[in-house]
Design a protein around this motif. Structure first.
Motif, PDB file in Angstrom:
ATOM      1  N   ASN A 186       8.881  52.888  66.928  1.00 48.56           N
ATOM      2  CA  ASN A 186       8.223  53.072  65.641  1.00 48.56           C
ATOM      3  C   ASN A 186       7.687  54.496  65.509  1.00 48.56           C
ATOM      4  O   ASN A 186       7.302  55.111  66.489  1.00 48.56           O
ATOM      5  CB  ASN A 186       7.062  52.092  65.488  1.00 48.56           C
ATOM      6  CG  ASN A 186       7.518  50.651  65.593  1.00 48.56           C
ATOM      7  OD1 ASN A 186       7.311  50.021  66.619  1.00 48.56           O
ATOM      8  ND2 ASN A 186       8.163  50.148  64.561  1.00 48.56           N
ATOM      9  N   GLY A 187       7.686  54.989  64.294  1.00 47.88           N
ATOM     10  CA  GLY A 187       7.130  56.310  64.029  1.00 47.88           C
ATOM     11  C   GLY A 187       8.080  57.450  64.269  1.00 47.88           C
ATOM     12  O   GLY A 187       7.672  58.615  64.267  1.00 47.88           O
ATOM     13  N   PHE A 188       9.364  57.158  64.461  1.00 48.42           N
ATOM     14  CA  PHE A 188      10.300  58.214  64.835  1.00 48.42           C
ATOM     15  C   PHE A 188      10.672  59.138  63.675  1.00 48.42           C
ATOM     16  O   PHE A 188      11.120  60.260  63.911  1.00 48.42           O
ATOM     17  CB  PHE A 188      11.552  57.624  65.487  1.00 48.42           C
ATOM     18  CG  PHE A 188      11.408  57.474  66.971  1.00 48.42           C
ATOM     19  CD1 PHE A 188      11.777  58.500  67.832  1.00 48.42           C
ATOM     20  CD2 PHE A 188      10.865  56.328  67.514  1.00 48.42           C
ATOM     21  CE1 PHE A 188      11.616  58.384  69.202  1.00 48.42           C
ATOM     22  CE2 PHE A 188      10.694  56.198  68.884  1.00 48.42           C
ATOM     23  CZ  PHE A 188      11.074  57.215  69.735  1.00 48.42           C
ATOM     24  N   HIS A 236       1.907  42.294  68.789  1.00 48.36           N
ATOM     25  CA  HIS A 236       2.853  43.304  69.246  1.00 48.36           C
ATOM     26  C   HIS A 236       2.570  44.560  68.427  1.00 48.36           C
ATOM     27  O   HIS A 236       2.614  44.531  67.188  1.00 48.36           O
ATOM     28  CB  HIS A 236       4.283  42.788  69.000  1.00 48.36           C
ATOM     29  CG  HIS A 236       5.355  43.704  69.454  1.00 48.36           C
ATOM     30  ND1 HIS A 236       6.635  43.668  68.927  1.00 48.36           N
ATOM     31  CD2 HIS A 236       5.368  44.693  70.385  1.00 48.36           C
ATOM     32  CE1 HIS A 236       7.376  44.577  69.512  1.00 48.36           C
ATOM     33  NE2 HIS A 236       6.626  45.211  70.400  1.00 48.36           N
ATOM     34  N   ILE A 237       2.280  45.659  69.093  1.00 46.71           N
ATOM     35  CA  ILE A 237       1.864  46.878  68.392  1.00 46.71           C
ATOM     36  C   ILE A 237       3.107  47.684  68.019  1.00 46.71           C
ATOM     37  O   ILE A 237       3.655  48.431  68.821  1.00 46.71           O
ATOM     38  CB  ILE A 237       0.890  47.721  69.235  1.00 46.71           C
ATOM     39  CG1 ILE A 237      -0.235  46.836  69.783  1.00 46.71           C
ATOM     40  CG2 ILE A 237       0.320  48.859  68.385  1.00 46.71           C
ATOM     41  CD1 ILE A 237      -1.016  46.073  68.728  1.00 46.71           C
ATOM     42  N   PHE A 286       1.334  54.895  65.539  1.00 45.55           N
ATOM     43  CA  PHE A 286       1.922  54.701  66.867  1.00 45.55           C
ATOM     44  C   PHE A 286       1.155  53.650  67.664  1.00 45.55           C
ATOM     45  O   PHE A 286       0.033  53.262  67.322  1.00 45.55           O
ATOM     46  CB  PHE A 286       1.915  56.017  67.636  1.00 45.55           C
ATOM     47  CG  PHE A 286       2.665  57.127  66.958  1.00 45.55           C
ATOM     48  CD1 PHE A 286       4.052  57.111  66.906  1.00 45.55           C
ATOM     49  CD2 PHE A 286       1.988  58.182  66.362  1.00 45.55           C
ATOM     50  CE1 PHE A 286       4.756  58.130  66.285  1.00 45.55           C
ATOM     51  CE2 PHE A 286       2.677  59.204  65.735  1.00 45.55           C
ATOM     52  CZ  PHE A 286       4.067  59.183  65.696  1.00 45.55           C
ATOM     53  N   ASN A 287       1.740  53.240  68.789  1.00 44.83           N
ATOM     54  CA  ASN A 287       1.052  52.272  69.654  1.00 44.83           C
ATOM     55  C   ASN A 287      -0.014  52.928  70.523  1.00 44.83           C
ATOM     56  O   ASN A 287      -0.853  52.239  71.104  1.00 44.83           O
ATOM     57  CB  ASN A 287       2.055  51.487  70.510  1.00 44.83           C
ATOM     58  CG  ASN A 287       2.788  52.372  71.517  1.00 44.83           C
ATOM     59  OD1 ASN A 287       2.192  52.950  72.425  1.00 44.83           O
ATOM     60  ND2 ASN A 287       4.112  52.467  71.378  1.00 44.83           N
ATOM     61  N   MET A 288       0.031  54.241  70.646  1.00 47.34           N
ATOM     62  CA  MET A 288      -0.978  55.019  71.374  1.00 47.34           C
ATOM     63  C   MET A 288      -1.117  54.616  72.845  1.00 47.34           C
ATOM     64  O   MET A 288      -2.162  54.818  73.468  1.00 47.34           O
ATOM     65  CB  MET A 288      -2.329  54.931  70.673  1.00 47.34           C
ATOM     66  CG  MET A 288      -2.327  55.567  69.289  1.00 47.34           C
ATOM     67  SD  MET A 288      -1.818  57.302  69.319  1.00 47.34           S
ATOM     68  CE  MET A 288      -3.211  58.038  70.149  1.00 47.34           C
ATOM     69  N   GLY A 289      -0.064  54.061  73.409  1.00 47.80           N
ATOM     70  CA  GLY A 289      -0.108  53.660  74.815  1.00 47.80           C
ATOM     71  C   GLY A 289      -0.443  52.202  75.019  1.00 47.80           C
ATOM     72  O   GLY A 289      -0.572  51.724  76.149  1.00 47.80           O
TER      73      GLY A 289
END
Length: 331
Positions: A186-188, A236-237, A286-289
């Protein structure tokens, strides 16, 4: 003479593709799969359940594919496709049963298709899903040469009295976060705007290679937890980051209060921030980790963390459920 091949569709390449992937696909089969690859429909025996509920999900890989095209590396994006589907249905407590894929291109290259399916096979093996079928569509004039699109569809099962929706979340529950492996899928569109040179060094490898790190699959560790403990909610992030996905399971009147210091942002996100994206924008993109979140009863939290660790995860208690109307609060 006009033939299908002269119009841009090479049937022989399609036959070659099937030959290359057939053995890979069989590796994912189990006793419930009743048909071979190539039948008009896939037959899957459900087995013994008291009151089964089927849970389905579909997704793709998004513009992360553009990086795979540029690097001419296709063996990981299939994992992403499976992960995006099975992690979603896992949020409802469903065990993945089977997966189908859809692969579309302008002109089929059997070797490339085999690489893509090798990733799909790996994702299915990681999640325990059988790859029971799919579709390869050769569409000349529709896709640019060398470009592919990929999507997938997963079906899982859960007993009706074990379905997880978030309705059992209560004030005082503990929030456990499971780390992501990277940007995931995601976020690409934003990433590609910021990072145009995929050859620059990033932690000892070309950044393009780092960006292709496949989406993590959380199925087996989470199912290990569900065998022993109830989980009140899971998220699910994916697209929309923490701000969009965690509130999807939080009941009205409650708030997921998360300590930002407990979220271990991966180096790739530090780089993206340095390239001009504000940190708050990143939490909503983003999922940020943090790839997966579980909300559990506080009395069970320590034991659930232990099970996750025994199954190769690195869980972190990142917050609690409090009263409030915000649904999520990062402090």
């Amino acid at each position: 003479m006009v033939t299908y091949k002269s119009a841009g569709v090479d049937k022989e390449e399609g036959y070659k593709s099937v030959g290359l992937i057939k053995d890979m696909v069989k590796r994912t089969y189990n006793k419930n799969v009743l048909t071979e690859l190539g039948s008009f429909g896939a037959l899957y025996e459900l087995g013994k359940y008291n009151n089964p509920v089927l849970v389905s999900g579909t997704d793709g890989v998004g513009t992360k594919l553009k990086i795979a095209f540029t690097l001419n590396k296709y063996n990981t994006i299939g994992i992403d496709c499976v992960a995006m589907c099975v992690n979603d249905i896992l949020c409802h407590g469903a065990k993945p049963l089977f997966f189908l894929d859809y692969l579309a291109c302008g002109r089929l290259d059997a070797e490339v298709a085999a690489q893509i399916v090798s990733g799909i096979t790996e994702g299915c093996l990681q999640s325990g899903a059988a790859l029971v079928g799919g579709e390869t569509a050769e569409m000349p004039g529709f896709y640019q040469p060398g470009e592919y699109d990929i999507a997938g569809f997963a079906v899982g099962v859960v007993e009706k009295d074990a379905v997880i929706t978030g309705d059992k979340i209560r004030e005082g529950d503990v929030i456990i976060g499971l780390p992501s492996s990277g940007v995931h899928s995601n976020g690409f569109s934003l990433v590609r705007k910021l990072i145009t040179d995929l050859t620059i060094d990033f932690n000892g490898m070309p950044i393009g290679e780092a960006l292709l790190t496949p989406t993590k699959i959380y199925v087996k560790p989470v199912l290990a937890v569900l065998e022993k403990f109830a989980v009140n909610g899971m998220a699910h992030i994916t697209g929309g980051g923490l701000y969009e996905n965690i509130p999807r399971v939080i009941p009205d009147g409650l708030c997921a209060t998360i300590d930002k210091a407990k979220i271990k942002a991966l180096p790739i996100f530090d780089l993206i921030e340095k390239l001009g994206v504000p940190r708050e924008e990143m939490y909503g993109t983003f999922n940020m980790g943090l790839g997966f979140v579980m909300v559990v009863n506080p009395d069970n939290a320590a034991n659930i963390v232990k099970i996750l660790e025994e199954n190769g995860e690195f869980p972190e208690i990142i917050g609690t459920i409090t009263s409030g109307n915000e649904k999520i609060c990062l402090k």
